[in-house]
Design a protein around this motif. Structure first.
Motif, PDB file in Angstrom:
ATOM      1  N   GLY A  76      -1.650 -15.434   5.501  1.00 38.06           N
ATOM      2  CA  GLY A  76      -2.135 -15.229   4.145  1.00 38.06           C
ATOM      3  C   GLY A  76      -1.440 -14.054   3.494  1.00 38.06           C
ATOM      4  N   LEU A  77      -1.947 -13.649   2.349  1.00 34.26           N
ATOM      5  CA  LEU A  77      -1.284 -12.641   1.531  1.00 34.26           C
ATOM      6  C   LEU A  77      -2.218 -11.480   1.202  1.00 34.26           C
ATOM      7  N   ILE A  78      -1.714 -10.262   1.395  1.00 37.63           N
ATOM      8  CA  ILE A  78      -2.371  -9.062   0.876  1.00 37.63           C
ATOM      9  C   ILE A  78      -1.345  -8.323   0.033  1.00 37.63           C
ATOM     10  N   GLU A  79      -1.611  -8.225  -1.251  1.00 39.55           N
ATOM     11  CA  GLU A  79      -0.730  -7.486  -2.149  1.00 39.55           C
ATOM     12  C   GLU A  79      -1.389  -6.162  -2.530  1.00 39.55           C
ATOM     13  N   TYR A  80      -0.606  -5.098  -2.464  1.00 38.12           N
ATOM     14  CA  TYR A  80      -1.060  -3.785  -2.931  1.00 38.12           C
ATOM     15  C   TYR A  80      -0.212  -3.398  -4.136  1.00 38.12           C
ATOM     16  N   GLU A  81      -0.864  -3.292  -5.274  1.00 38.77           N
ATOM     17  CA  GLU A  81      -0.171  -3.003  -6.537  1.00 38.77           C
ATOM     18  C   GLU A  81       1.011  -3.952  -6.740  1.00 38.77           C
ATOM     19  N   GLY A  82       0.776  -5.229  -6.453  1.00 43.56           N
ATOM     20  CA  GLY A  82       1.755  -6.269  -6.703  1.00 43.56           C
ATOM     21  C   GLY A  82       2.796  -6.472  -5.618  1.00 43.56           C
ATOM     22  N   GLN A  83       2.728  -5.690  -4.536  1.00 43.06           N
ATOM     23  CA  GLN A  83       3.714  -5.804  -3.463  1.00 43.06           C
ATOM     24  C   GLN A  83       3.049  -6.273  -2.180  1.00 43.06           C
ATOM     25  N   ASP A  84       3.668  -7.242  -1.513  1.00 42.68           N
ATOM     26  CA  ASP A  84       3.173  -7.729  -0.228  1.00 42.68           C
ATOM     27  C   ASP A  84       3.226  -6.577   0.773  1.00 42.68           C
ATOM     28  N   ILE A  85       2.077  -6.240   1.366  1.00 47.85           N
ATOM     29  CA  ILE A  85       2.056  -5.073   2.252  1.00 47.85           C
ATOM     30  C   ILE A  85       2.901  -5.294   3.507  1.00 47.85           C
ATOM     31  N   LYS A  86       3.205  -6.528   3.849  1.00 50.86           N
ATOM     32  CA  LYS A  86       4.079  -6.780   5.008  1.00 50.86           C
ATOM     33  C   LYS A  86       5.489  -6.257   4.743  1.00 50.86           C
ATOM     34  N   ASP A  87       5.839  -6.133   3.458  1.00 55.21           N
ATOM     35  CA  ASP A  87       7.169  -5.657   3.095  1.00 55.21           C
ATOM     36  C   ASP A  87       7.212  -4.147   2.874  1.00 55.21           C
ATOM     37  N   MET A  88       6.059  -3.494   3.012  1.00 55.28           N
ATOM     38  CA  MET A  88       6.002  -2.048   2.773  1.00 55.28           C
ATOM     39  C   MET A  88       6.184  -1.265   4.064  1.00 55.28           C
ATOM     40  N   ASN A  89       6.784  -0.108   3.950  1.00 56.09           N
ATOM     41  CA  ASN A  89       6.847   0.823   5.073  1.00 56.09           C
ATOM     42  C   ASN A  89       5.418   1.230   5.433  1.00 56.09           C
ATOM     43  N   THR A  90       5.067   1.131   6.721  1.00 53.98           N
ATOM     44  CA  THR A  90       3.670   1.372   7.104  1.00 53.98           C
ATOM     45  C   THR A  90       3.245   2.819   6.853  1.00 53.98           C
ATOM     46  N   ILE A  91       4.161   3.759   7.022  1.00 55.00           N
ATOM     47  CA  ILE A  91       3.813   5.162   6.774  1.00 55.00           C
ATOM     48  C   ILE A  91       3.504   5.366   5.295  1.00 55.00           C
ATOM     49  N   LEU A  92       4.323   4.774   4.429  1.00 54.68           N
ATOM     50  CA  LEU A  92       4.080   4.868   2.991  1.00 54.68           C
ATOM     51  C   LEU A  92       2.758   4.204   2.629  1.00 54.68           C
TER      52      LEU A  92
END
Length: 261
Positions: A76-92
């Protein structure tokens, strides 16, 4: 759950998290089932439901804490401020989406060093800037006046309620936009609980807050939205006042009225 999707589409408030078709498995056991909901900016969202219903599991999805479990699989999908959190640096992500746990967990060091720890780990060394962050964070956590004369004393000398507010201040020191709280008052006495609840009301002016609570009265006091989970399903999600006064699902009504727990 279609009713939630429809409700969310009608809400014009700014979305911080968008969750769509979220499923989570621990090995062969499904812990979350097709969750659809939004989290809104500068609002408090309470996650309620019986023990083991998926509240804390869902909360940990929002900053990828479940990634630490090798047996965990998420679809499934979780977006944080329009960005897929899987694509985000975990520390950020975990800097922007801070977390406060059920048991106060101050580091075995001074009050000052607890707050300064995160900024130091990010490379900040300027003493004046660190001093400012410590003072500002403690003030935001409504703790500064109680500890300003003993910042170099051990954090372990504080009461349980003060330790929890210190942990909130430590979270704030990293400059998050969103704060996850996993039953933050369950280990506290009524007076300390009241102070944390008052703090939550103040913090939502600047932060988005998601709180797991077993206490339905607490949910009515502190939250703007309530999500009711049961056995991994999101049964109902609505504005808190509407949820508790006019629940749309029978399971919600039964839970609110104490027909099961």
């Amino acid at each position: 759950m279609e009713i939630n999707s429809t409700q969310l589409e009608e809400n014009k408030e700014e979305v911080v998290f968008k969750i769509k078709d979220l499923n989570l498995f621990y090995s062969n056991k499904q812990a979350l089932k097709n969750i659809n909901m939004n989290i809104y900016k500068n609002k408090v969202t309470a996650l309620i439901g019986p023990s083991g219903c998926g509240k804390s599991t869902f909360l940990r999805c929002l900053n990828r804490m479940n990634d630490l479990n090798d047996e965990c699989k998420i679809t499934g999908l979780i977006e944080y401020e329009g960005q897929d959190i899987k694509d985000m640096n975990t520390i950020l992500l975990r800097t922007k989406v801070g977390m406060v746990f059920q048991q106060p967990n101050p580091f075995p060091m001074s009050i000052y060093d607890n707050i300064a720890y995160g900024p130091r780990c990010q490379g900040l060394k300027n003493r004046a800037t660190l001093d400012e962050i410590v003072v500002t964070s403690l003030k935001e956590a409504a703790l500064y006046d109680e500890v300003k004369d003993r910042l170099r004393k051990s954090s372990l000398s504080l009461s349980g309620g003060q330790q929890q507010r210190l942990c909130i201040a430590r979270c704030l020191a990293l400059g998050p936009d969103c704060i996850l709280m996993d039953e933050p008052t369950s280990a506290l006495d009524p007076i300390a609980t009241s102070k944390v609840e008052e703090l939550i009301a103040e913090l939502k002016e600047n932060y988005t807050i998601i709180i797991v609570t077993h206490n339905m009265q607490q949910a009515t006091r502190v939250s703007d939205y309530t999500a009711f989970f049961m056995l991994g399903d999101l049964i109902e999600f609505n504005k808190t006042e509407e949820f508790f006064s006019h629940p749309k699902e029978k399971k919600s009504y039964d839970y609110i009225t104490g027909r099961f727990s």
